[in-house]
Design a protein around this motif. Structure first.
Motif, mmCIF file in Angstrom:
data_model
loop_
_atom_site.group_PDB
_atom_site.id
_atom_site.type_symbol
_atom_site.label_atom_id
_atom_site.label_comp_id
_atom_site.label_asym_id
_atom_site.label_seq_id
_atom_site.Cartn_x
_atom_site.Cartn_y
_atom_site.Cartn_z
ATOM 1 N N PHE A 488 1.105 -1.621 -0.022
ATOM 2 C CA PHE A 488 -0.115 -0.274 -0.029
ATOM 3 C C PHE A 488 0.570 1.441 0.058
ATOM 4 O O PHE A 488 2.239 0.956 0.233
ATOM 5 C CB PHE A 488 -0.916 -0.035 0.892
ATOM 6 N N SER A 489 0.036 2.476 -0.269
ATOM 7 C CA SER A 489 0.398 3.639 -0.384
ATOM 8 C C SER A 489 -0.481 4.978 0.142
ATOM 9 O O SER A 489 -1.043 4.394 0.076
ATOM 10 C CB SER A 489 1.716 3.925 -1.568
ATOM 11 N N ARG A 490 -0.094 5.439 1.084
ATOM 12 C CA ARG A 490 -1.179 6.598 1.790
ATOM 13 C C ARG A 490 -0.512 7.947 1.936
ATOM 14 O O ARG A 490 -0.351 7.437 2.514
ATOM 15 C CB ARG A 490 -2.050 5.355 3.181
ATOM 16 N N VAL A 491 -1.158 8.225 1.581
ATOM 17 C CA VAL A 491 -1.230 10.017 2.028
ATOM 18 C C VAL A 491 -2.571 10.657 2.877
ATOM 19 O O VAL A 491 -3.407 10.586 2.207
ATOM 20 C CB VAL A 491 -1.343 10.884 -0.006
ATOM 21 N N PHE A 492 -1.446 11.620 3.491
ATOM 22 C CA PHE A 492 -1.939 12.152 4.368
ATOM 23 C C PHE A 492 -2.061 13.295 4.119
ATOM 24 O O PHE A 492 -0.781 13.737 4.158
ATOM 25 C CB PHE A 492 -1.681 11.525 6.082
ATOM 26 N N ILE A 493 -3.577 14.033 4.098
ATOM 27 C CA ILE A 493 -2.873 15.522 4.411
ATOM 28 C C ILE A 493 -3.900 16.189 5.661
ATOM 29 O O ILE A 493 -4.604 15.528 5.966
ATOM 30 C CB ILE A 493 -3.506 16.081 3.051
ATOM 31 N N THR A 494 -2.618 16.498 6.114
ATOM 32 C CA THR A 494 -2.661 17.187 8.216
ATOM 33 C C THR A 494 -3.167 18.557 8.074
ATOM 34 O O THR A 494 -1.830 19.027 7.415
ATOM 35 C CB THR A 494 -2.443 16.290 9.061
ATOM 36 N N VAL A 495 -3.951 18.532 8.981
ATOM 37 C CA VAL A 495 -3.430 20.692 10.349
ATOM 38 C C VAL A 495 -3.417 20.039 11.158
ATOM 39 O O VAL A 495 -2.999 18.981 11.968
ATOM 40 C CB VAL A 495 -4.500 20.753 9.226
ATOM 41 N N PRO A 496 -2.602 21.041 12.343
ATOM 42 C CA PRO A 496 -2.522 20.971 13.189
ATOM 43 C C PRO A 496 -3.326 20.445 14.260
ATOM 44 O O PRO A 496 -4.075 21.024 13.850
ATOM 45 C CB PRO A 496 -1.265 22.791 13.689
ATOM 46 N N ALA A 497 -3.605 20.642 15.367
ATOM 47 C CA ALA A 497 -4.198 19.053 15.858
ATOM 48 C C ALA A 497 -3.785 19.484 17.937
ATOM 49 O O ALA A 497 -3.607 18.323 18.138
ATOM 50 C CB ALA A 497 -5.241 18.699 15.874
ATOM 51 N N GLY A 498 -3.795 20.632 18.367
ATOM 52 C CA GLY A 498 -3.010 20.243 19.459
ATOM 53 C C GLY A 498 -1.685 19.823 19.495
ATOM 54 O O GLY A 498 -0.773 20.643 18.957
ATOM 55 N N ASN A 499 -0.893 19.360 19.859
ATOM 56 C CA ASN A 499 0.029 18.180 20.041
ATOM 57 C C ASN A 499 0.327 16.892 18.931
ATOM 58 O O ASN A 499 0.809 16.591 18.663
ATOM 59 C CB ASN A 499 0.227 17.716 21.163
ATOM 60 N N SER A 500 -1.170 16.546 18.081
ATOM 61 C CA SER A 500 -1.031 15.881 16.995
ATOM 62 C C SER A 500 -1.451 16.356 15.530
ATOM 63 O O SER A 500 -1.655 17.821 15.445
ATOM 64 C CB SER A 500 -1.832 15.205 17.625
ATOM 65 N N LEU A 501 -2.430 15.692 15.510
ATOM 66 C CA LEU A 501 -2.366 15.945 13.547
ATOM 67 C C LEU A 501 -3.375 15.058 13.365
ATOM 68 O O LEU A 501 -4.184 14.583 13.812
ATOM 69 C CB LEU A 501 -0.894 15.234 13.174
ATOM 70 N N CYS A 502 -5.181 16.527 12.480
ATOM 71 C CA CYS A 502 -6.110 16.221 12.475
ATOM 72 C C CYS A 502 -6.066 15.610 10.602
ATOM 73 O O CYS A 502 -5.255 16.762 10.333
ATOM 74 C CB CYS A 502 -7.180 16.844 12.669
ATOM 75 N N ILE A 503 -7.207 14.523 10.336
ATOM 76 C CA ILE A 503 -6.315 14.586 8.732
ATOM 77 C C ILE A 503 -7.387 15.191 7.878
ATOM 78 O O ILE A 503 -8.746 14.827 8.458
ATOM 79 C CB ILE A 503 -7.219 12.866 8.298
ATOM 80 N N VAL A 504 -7.252 15.457 6.732
ATOM 81 C CA VAL A 504 -8.119 16.946 6.217
ATOM 82 C C VAL A 504 -9.042 15.240 4.987
ATOM 83 O O VAL A 504 -9.656 15.685 4.180
ATOM 84 C CB VAL A 504 -8.046 18.083 6.038
ATOM 85 N N ASN A 505 -7.450 14.924 4.315
ATOM 86 C CA ASN A 505 -6.948 14.197 3.374
ATOM 87 C C ASN A 505 -6.501 12.852 2.675
ATOM 88 O O ASN A 505 -5.660 12.828 3.669
ATOM 89 C CB ASN A 505 -7.322 15.368 1.729
ATOM 90 N N ASP A 506 -7.012 11.811 3.202
ATOM 91 C CA ASP A 506 -6.502 10.675 3.037
ATOM 92 C C ASP A 506 -6.974 9.985 1.490
ATOM 93 O O ASP A 506 -8.583 9.612 1.153
ATOM 94 C CB ASP A 506 -8.062 9.591 4.225
#
Length: 592
Positions: A488-506
């Motif tokens: 598999f190959s998986r592209v995550f587009i994320t934005v900051p969410a506190g100390n972690s990341l939040c996925i907006v596109n997968d």
């Protein structure tokens, strides 16, 4: 909220930011007492008024440290304003007054600095000292909500500091206010530990120390007869914790297990010093205390913990579910046990990964705990990883003739804009986090080969991070993995969410694995840290573990592969030699 108001408002009866102070003055005069201000001191006035002797705050005198302090707990009484809070006794005070004769100057006071949170501690205290006519020693400086507080044990110094109000100008052009109130001193000021008290404490700690395990048990230490009958030791007080830390530093710096449960601890500021002084600590028990925020753990995240106890702390109530609670592991990547329960093994990554920077690398490594949930029997907790408006798409290699049956579950949902037309192309795009996770739950259960992962960062800015994760996996049926191996190959587009990341596109791309990928996939794993931390071992096992670590060069955590080989030293050594020759032991195993 900001109390920096124009002068025209301050004299309106019953209104304005100084109402609490005026009310207090009237009430005190009615009782025949004095107001919280010293007689003859300056009355309340606007920060916009100018006075002689201003001290201007330079632009470079502040840093972020003064802005990121964890505040004390919020006040429990409803309706308290800023000035009402100022009149409360100083935190940690005890009964009785601090009378003249006990300390120089004849008494003490608590100082409050409105908006003090934004000021650098060193700058603020130095600026006050530069214009204060009396030298002073600040005690227990801390930030409560937006205000800075400290105590001085000299009434003359307190009086002089009060006269410094409105004489320092910050970078925003506002005057720094200094509020003073007579109060009881912090308890440790009244009862500093004397040498004989320290000796009693040292004897108590020696009794509670297990040398064979390098473990120190300070559970509910205040009730131990060795200290309770001679000195008051409460670890939620700075002086007591500092005394304990000093004894540990001087006598047992090789400590690997520390139990601080049942000590009413509500913050971990003092433990920060212990991180560098006791670098080998692996087990920390903070259960049955009064920690209110998991942010307190940031102060001790320098420890490479393998076991942590947090149960029966108020902070536990703020986690929605077990998955979010386990996320505290983000601060301790090597953690194997939480509250006595085994956690999934930590994720390792291929040396070919490209992260861009150490900060980005740490952020992505924490995020990739995602796959421990994805490979579980329930993917519903993944809801927390996605933005409300997130989108997901899936593609597979196009085949016009008899698409592979192994990819059938994925091929039917494959979205290829070159060949699909409306409305199919829109139907196959999963939109909103509820729909995304619902679709992920429908896909076959999987087991990913974490060792095969490679990570590449495509784009990163202050507000966006895009990265690709590639590797191999197998489908799981009835709890067992089955062939064939897929890639598999998986592209995550994320934005900051506190100390972690939040996925907006997968975007997920699935294909059959190549012959070379299949050959390397799911090979015999390198030795991994045992789920049982070092302190649970017997003395002979501890000696064997130390010897194996010295001969192999691996750290103690990874040398626990002995346990996986039933403590057969020769067999563990043979397996180590073989895996080492095949370069299958990660570099992290040799970091001490």
């Amino acid at each position: 909220h900001d109390d920096r108001t124009a002068p025209s408002f301050r004299n309106r009866k019953g209104r304005g930011p100084h109402k609490g102070r005026f009310d207090r003055s009237r009430r005190d005069r009615h009782r025949g007492g004095q107001s919280g201000s010293f007689s003859g001191g300056p009355g309340p006035r606007s920060r916009l008024e100018d006075t002689d002797g201003d001290v201007t705050m330079s632009d470079g005198s502040q840093d972020s440290s003064g802005q990121n302090r964890t505040p004390y707990g919020r006040p429990s009484r409803k309706g308290e304003g800023r000035f009402e809070r100022d009149r409360r006794p100083f935190k940690g005070g005890r009964g009785g007054s601090f009378r003249g004769g006990e300390r120089g100057g004849g008494g003490g006071s608590g100082l409050g600095i409105p908006h003090g949170k934004k000021y650098d501690k060193k700058w603020l205290l130095t600026a006050l000292q530069n214009i204060c006519s009396v030298p002073y020693r600040p005690v227990q400086y801390h930030v409560d909500h937006n205000r800075a507080h400290f105590y001085v044990d000299d009434l003359n110094a307190a009086n002089a500091l009060h006269k410094c109000s409105h004489k320092i100008t910050d970078t925003d052009g506002y005057k720094v206010e200094v509020h003073v109130n007579n109060c009881h001193p912090p308890s440790f000021v009244m009862s500093d530990l004397k040498p004989e008290h320290l000796e009693h404490l040292k004897q108590c700690m020696a009794k509670r120390f297990d040398g064979s395990q390098q473990a120190l048990d300070l559970n509910n230490i205040r009730t131990d007869p060795l200290v309770s009958q001679n000195v008051e030791v409460t670890l939620n007080r700075k002086i007591s914790m500092e005394a304990v830390i000093k004894i540990i530093e001087e006598n047992i710096p090789e400590l690997t297990s520390l139990n601080l449960s049942n000590n009413r601890i509500h913050k971990l500021d003092e433990l920060t010093e212990l991180v560098t002084k006791v670098p080998n600590l692996k087990t920390l028990n903070l259960s049955h205390n009064e920690l209110k925020s998991d942010k307190e753990l940031d102060k001790v995240k320098g420890w490479k913990l393998v076991e942590l106890w947090l149960n029966r702390n108020p902070l536990c109530e703020y986690f929605k579910d077990q998955a979010s609670y386990i996320a505290v592991r983000q601060r301790f990547p090597r953690l194997l046990k939480l509250d006595g329960h085994d956690l999934p093994p930590p994720i390792g990554f291929d040396v070919g990964s490209c992260f861009g920077s150490d900060e980005i690398k740490a952020l992505i490594l924490r995020f990739l705990q995602y796959y421990s949930i994805y490979d579980s029997s329930d993917r519903q907790p993944l809801l927390d990883a996605y933005h409300d408006g997130a989108s997901f798409s899936l593609t597979t290699p196009f085949s016009s003739q008899n698409p592979s049956s192994s990819l059938g579950e994925y091929h039917k949902d494959s979205r290829n804009l070159k060949r699909l037309k409306d409305p199919m192309r829109f139907r196959l795009l999963k939109h909103t986090r509820l729909n995304v996770v619902a679709f992920l739950n429908e896909l076959p259960k999987t087991q990913h080969d974490i060792a095969s992962f490679t990570v590449d960062v495509n784009t990163y800015t202050n507000t966006l991070l895009t990265f690709t994760v590639s590797g191999v996996f197998k489908e799981v049926v009835d709890g067992k993995s089955r062939e064939p191996t897929m890639a598999f190959s998986r592209v995550f587009i994320t934005v900051p969410a506190g100390n972690s990341l939040c996925i907006v596109n997968d975007h997920l791309f699935v294909r059959m694995a190549t012959t070379e990928e299949i050959r390397k996939a799911f090979v015999a794993p390198a030795p991994t840290p045992s789920s049982s931390p070092v302190p649970t071992l017997t003395a002979p096992q501890q000696e064997m573990l130390t010897a194996f670590s010295q001969k192999s060069g691996m750290n103690l955590e990874w040398s626990q592969c002995l346990q996986d080989n039933e403590w057969d030293f020769n067999r563990a050594a043979q397996i180590f030699t073989q895996l080492r020759s095949e370069d299958k032991i990660p570099d992290v195993a040799f970091i001490k």
